[in-house]
Design a protein around this motif. Structure first.
Motif, PDB file in Angstrom:
ATOM      1  N   PRO A  92     -33.821 -19.940   0.895  1.00  0.00           N
ATOM      2  CA  PRO A  92     -34.610 -21.138   1.209  1.00  0.00           C
ATOM      3  C   PRO A  92     -34.390 -21.613   2.646  1.00  0.00           C
ATOM      4  O   PRO A  92     -33.401 -21.256   3.289  1.00  0.00           O
ATOM      5  CB  PRO A  92     -34.102 -22.179   0.211  1.00  0.00           C
ATOM      6  CG  PRO A  92     -32.759 -21.710  -0.184  1.00  0.00           C
ATOM      7  CD  PRO A  92     -32.762 -20.222  -0.081  1.00  0.00           C
ATOM      8  N   TRP A 138     -33.207 -27.983   0.725  1.00  0.00           N
ATOM      9  CA  TRP A 138     -33.508 -26.557   0.898  1.00  0.00           C
ATOM     10  C   TRP A 138     -34.771 -26.230   0.131  1.00  0.00           C
ATOM     11  O   TRP A 138     -34.899 -26.592  -1.038  1.00  0.00           O
ATOM     12  CB  TRP A 138     -32.346 -25.704   0.403  1.00  0.00           C
ATOM     13  CG  TRP A 138     -31.109 -25.908   1.228  1.00  0.00           C
ATOM     14  CD1 TRP A 138     -30.192 -26.923   1.090  1.00  0.00           C
ATOM     15  CD2 TRP A 138     -30.674 -25.130   2.343  1.00  0.00           C
ATOM     16  NE1 TRP A 138     -29.217 -26.810   2.059  1.00  0.00           N
ATOM     17  CE2 TRP A 138     -29.481 -25.712   2.830  1.00  0.00           C
ATOM     18  CE3 TRP A 138     -31.168 -23.998   2.984  1.00  0.00           C
ATOM     19  CZ2 TRP A 138     -28.788 -25.209   3.918  1.00  0.00           C
ATOM     20  CZ3 TRP A 138     -30.462 -23.485   4.054  1.00  0.00           C
ATOM     21  CH2 TRP A 138     -29.294 -24.080   4.514  1.00  0.00           C
ATOM     22  N   ARG A 139     -35.710 -25.574   0.806  1.00  0.00           N
ATOM     23  CA  ARG A 139     -36.979 -25.289   0.135  1.00  0.00           C
ATOM     24  C   ARG A 139     -37.405 -23.849   0.384  1.00  0.00           C
ATOM     25  O   ARG A 139     -37.274 -23.342   1.509  1.00  0.00           O
ATOM     26  CB  ARG A 139     -38.077 -26.224   0.651  1.00  0.00           C
ATOM     27  CG  ARG A 139     -39.269 -26.280  -0.270  1.00  0.00           C
ATOM     28  CD  ARG A 139     -40.228 -27.346   0.152  1.00  0.00           C
ATOM     29  NE  ARG A 139     -41.010 -26.942   1.309  1.00  0.00           N
ATOM     30  CZ  ARG A 139     -41.852 -27.737   1.957  1.00  0.00           C
ATOM     31  NH1 ARG A 139     -42.008 -28.980   1.580  1.00  0.00           N
ATOM     32  NH2 ARG A 139     -42.548 -27.300   2.980  1.00  0.00           N
ATOM     33  N   ARG A 140     -37.886 -23.235  -0.663  1.00  0.00           N
ATOM     34  CA  ARG A 140     -38.384 -21.861  -0.494  1.00  0.00           C
ATOM     35  C   ARG A 140     -39.736 -21.917   0.216  1.00  0.00           C
ATOM     36  O   ARG A 140     -40.576 -22.731  -0.115  1.00  0.00           O
ATOM     37  CB  ARG A 140     -38.537 -21.179  -1.849  1.00  0.00           C
ATOM     38  CG  ARG A 140     -37.215 -20.937  -2.516  1.00  0.00           C
ATOM     39  CD  ARG A 140     -37.263 -19.847  -3.560  1.00  0.00           C
ATOM     40  NE  ARG A 140     -35.935 -19.656  -4.119  1.00  0.00           N
ATOM     41  CZ  ARG A 140     -34.997 -18.900  -3.571  1.00  0.00           C
ATOM     42  NH1 ARG A 140     -35.246 -18.237  -2.454  1.00  0.00           N
ATOM     43  NH2 ARG A 140     -33.807 -18.769  -4.128  1.00  0.00           N
ATOM     44  N   THR A 141     -39.913 -21.047   1.194  1.00  0.00           N
ATOM     45  CA  THR A 141     -41.157 -21.040   1.964  1.00  0.00           C
ATOM     46  C   THR A 141     -41.742 -19.636   1.944  1.00  0.00           C
ATOM     47  O   THR A 141     -41.155 -18.717   1.386  1.00  0.00           O
ATOM     48  CB  THR A 141     -40.884 -21.443   3.425  1.00  0.00           C
ATOM     49  OG1 THR A 141     -39.902 -20.547   3.947  1.00  0.00           O
ATOM     50  CG2 THR A 141     -40.373 -22.857   3.533  1.00  0.00           C
ATOM     51  N   GLY A 199     -34.982 -13.717   1.423  1.00  0.00           N
ATOM     52  CA  GLY A 199     -35.737 -14.656   0.584  1.00  0.00           C
ATOM     53  C   GLY A 199     -34.987 -15.945   0.305  1.00  0.00           C
ATOM     54  O   GLY A 199     -35.195 -16.575  -0.733  1.00  0.00           O
ATOM     55  N   ARG A 248     -42.656 -15.983   3.294  1.00  0.00           N
ATOM     56  CA  ARG A 248     -41.780 -15.047   3.999  1.00  0.00           C
ATOM     57  C   ARG A 248     -42.028 -15.080   5.502  1.00  0.00           C
ATOM     58  O   ARG A 248     -41.106 -14.884   6.282  1.00  0.00           O
ATOM     59  CB  ARG A 248     -41.998 -13.623   3.473  1.00  0.00           C
ATOM     60  CG  ARG A 248     -41.257 -13.304   2.179  1.00  0.00           C
ATOM     61  CD  ARG A 248     -39.759 -13.222   2.436  1.00  0.00           C
ATOM     62  NE  ARG A 248     -39.007 -13.086   1.203  1.00  0.00           N
ATOM     63  CZ  ARG A 248     -38.622 -11.923   0.692  1.00  0.00           C
ATOM     64  NH1 ARG A 248     -38.932 -10.811   1.318  1.00  0.00           N
ATOM     65  NH2 ARG A 248     -37.937 -11.872  -0.419  1.00  0.00           N
ATOM     66  N   ARG A 266     -32.578 -14.745   6.838  1.00  0.00           N
ATOM     67  CA  ARG A 266     -32.972 -15.645   5.744  1.00  0.00           C
ATOM     68  C   ARG A 266     -34.287 -15.204   5.114  1.00  0.00           C
ATOM     69  O   ARG A 266     -34.419 -15.125   3.898  1.00  0.00           O
ATOM     70  CB  ARG A 266     -33.122 -17.071   6.290  1.00  0.00           C
ATOM     71  CG  ARG A 266     -33.528 -18.106   5.259  1.00  0.00           C
ATOM     72  CD  ARG A 266     -34.147 -19.324   5.922  1.00  0.00           C
ATOM     73  NE  ARG A 266     -35.425 -19.022   6.544  1.00  0.00           N
ATOM     74  CZ  ARG A 266     -36.594 -18.983   5.888  1.00  0.00           C
ATOM     75  NH1 ARG A 266     -36.617 -19.247   4.606  1.00  0.00           N
ATOM     76  NH2 ARG A 266     -37.711 -18.694   6.522  1.00  0.00           N
TER      77      ARG A 266
END
Lengths: 134, 367
Positions: free
Chosen positions: A100, A5-8, A98, A10, A94
């Protein structure tokens, strides 16, 4: 098959696909697409349905809640519409929250690509068989 | 002191270091402070959000400008190099490939053309290439029109060099480029379609009459759409063009990428494919030429050619895999069509033979 899981950002490419899904829902629900008389050039030329024939009917029927009619018009179209709208809802939620993004391994993407191409081919075979009165 | 612009190669006077504007071409150049530490960061360092344009080290006042293009220095006309050999690295990170020469290696070539003779590289191996932004991604500095046409020329006339070196992430500039090209093309076609509606209507009607089931489309909104005679149809086309362009771009990219994935030829991910399809969509501008039918075919064939070459370069894959991914969707469609037509022809011939048997048996009927 692990999922990272990675934050990208918006708004990225996944959100562009999600917006296209939302636009297709809005168009299928509120625009008079079936009354527009959209014809298929391939069908006109050969007398046979093309791979995407029936998709407009499937999208419109599903957008109005008529599931059986949507599947009868084009099974792949109904599946595509349903999955596109589900994806759009999940991804926009999602992005809004915010959360991931799931980074699937390439093998999973490859399997999905094979499944998608296979589904389109099967759907076309079904449409051709139906068109011959099968 | 005198500095040389990395873009136009002309010299100008300045009294400070840092980012500043060239007095000749107006481009932003970075004059690195020679007193700053000149350590070369490792190759794997993360790229900065936007690589600043490189500039040569400032020369002392009155000193002759540095010599022309040499190893580590791009020739005139190259895009803003990601620090390809120009002095000390600026603070804030390194571009892909790092600043200056890698230890014991060849500096990455940053440029839209082929590397100059004598650039070097590993013996027998590919030349190292660093990524650079497309001119369209720098439209704020270049101006929209200039950036668009520079990118258009590079993508359509030098696709191998362009897609080998262009940055593929983020894909936003490529998407906007493709949408602009497709929308403008669609608008022009719509407007001259409306102007020449009557003539086109006759042509479309003639074509429909020749099709087996052309009557299906005979009196529909589609005919009016094609002919552009309905005011509603014209406005609808103008409004729908950008949305259809976005959807078309996404669908084309997804189709090509699905086949790339099947052939294990997508090491740089979906954004590379999307970038190729976005910039290759510039070819649709050719479809705006007022040559009905032919212009569209030329634009589409050019689009496929650029996509094939671009996917090979951007995804760092083999020509066979790139071209397979580009053409397989069409080959499969053609095979399915041929199979379907053969099946229908077989059914039709069976029907005919049945009819002939009936005819042969008919003499039993007394006349």
């Amino acid at each position: 098959m692990g999922v990272a899981w990675r934050r990208t950002a918006r708004f990225g490419v996944p959100e562009l696909f999600a917006l296209a899904g939302v636009a297709s829902l809005v168009a299928a629900r509120f625009l008079p697409l079936l009354e527009a008389g959209l014809g298929c050039p391939f069908r006109a030329l050969t007398g046979l349905p093309c791979a995407s024939c029936g998709m407009t009917h499937a999208f419109v029927a599903l957008a109005h809640g008529r599931v059986v009619e949507a599947v009868a018009a084009s099974p792949a179209g109904a599946a595509l519409a349903g999955s596109a709208w589900l994806y759009a809802a999940l991804d926009l939620a999602r992005a809004a929250l915010g959360l991931p993004w799931p980074m699937l391994p390439e093998r999973a993407w490859r399997m999905m690509a094979a499944a998608g191409i296979g589904a389109v081919a099967l759907n076309w075979a079904w449409m051709l068989w139906s068109a011959r009165g099968g | 002191m005198i500095a040389r612009c990395a873009h136009c190669q002309k010299t100008f006077e300045t009294d400070r270091y840092g980012v500043q504007t060239c007095t000749h071409c107006g481009q932003q150049v970075l004059l690195a402070d020679p007193s700053a530490p000149a350590a070369s960061p490792p190759r794997a360092a993360p790229p900065p959000a936007a690589a600043p344009p490189a500039a040569p080290p400032p020369a002392a006042a009155g000193a002759p400008p540095p010599p022309g293009p040499a190893r580590g220095e791009p020739p005139a006309g190259a895009p803003p190099a990601a620090g390809a050999g120009w002095g000390a690295p600026p603070p804030g990170g390194a571009p892909p490939g790092g600043w200056g020469s890698p230890p014991g290696g060849v500096p990455p070539w940053v440029g839209w053309g082929p590397p100059p003779p004598g650039w070097g590289g590993a013996p027998g191996g590919p030349l190292p290439v660093a990524e650079a932004e497309a001119p369209w991604a720098r439209r704020a500095q270049l101006g929209n029109l200039r950036a668009f046409f520079e990118t258009w020329k590079l993508a359509l006339l030098q696709p191998a060099e362009f897609f080998r070196a262009v940055k593929v992430a983020p894909a936003g500039p490529a998407i906007v480029f493709g949408v602009v090209a497709m929308t403008v093309s669609s608008w022009v076609q719509t407007l001259y379609g409306a102007l020449w509606g009557a003539a086109t209507m006759g042509y479309v009607q003639n074509m429909l009459d020749r099709m087996p089931q052309g009557g299906q489309l005979g009196n529909t909104w589609m005919r009016q759409w094609a002919a552009g005679t309905s005011a509603f149809g014209t406005v609808a086309q103008l409004v729908a063009a950008p949305f259809l362009a976005v959807v078309g771009l996404l669908l084309w990219s997804a189709t090509f990428h699905a086949f790339l994935l099947l052939m294990k030829a997508a090491p740089r991910g979906f954004e590379a494919t999307l970038t190729v399809v976005g910039y290759a969509s510039g070819s649709y501008l050719l479809a705006a030429a007022p040559v009905p039918g032919l212009a569209g075919v030329v634009a589409f064939v050019w689009f496929l050619a650029v996509v094939g070459i671009g996917l090979q370069a951007a995804q760092r894959t083999t020509p066979g895999r790139a071209w397979s991914a580009t053409l397989l969707p069409f080959v499969l469609v053609c095979l399915c069509c041929c199979g379907s037509v053969a099946a229908v022809a077989s059914a039709f011939s069976k029907g005919l033979s049945g009819l002939r048997l009936q005819t042969i048996s008919s003499p039993k009927v007394p006349i």
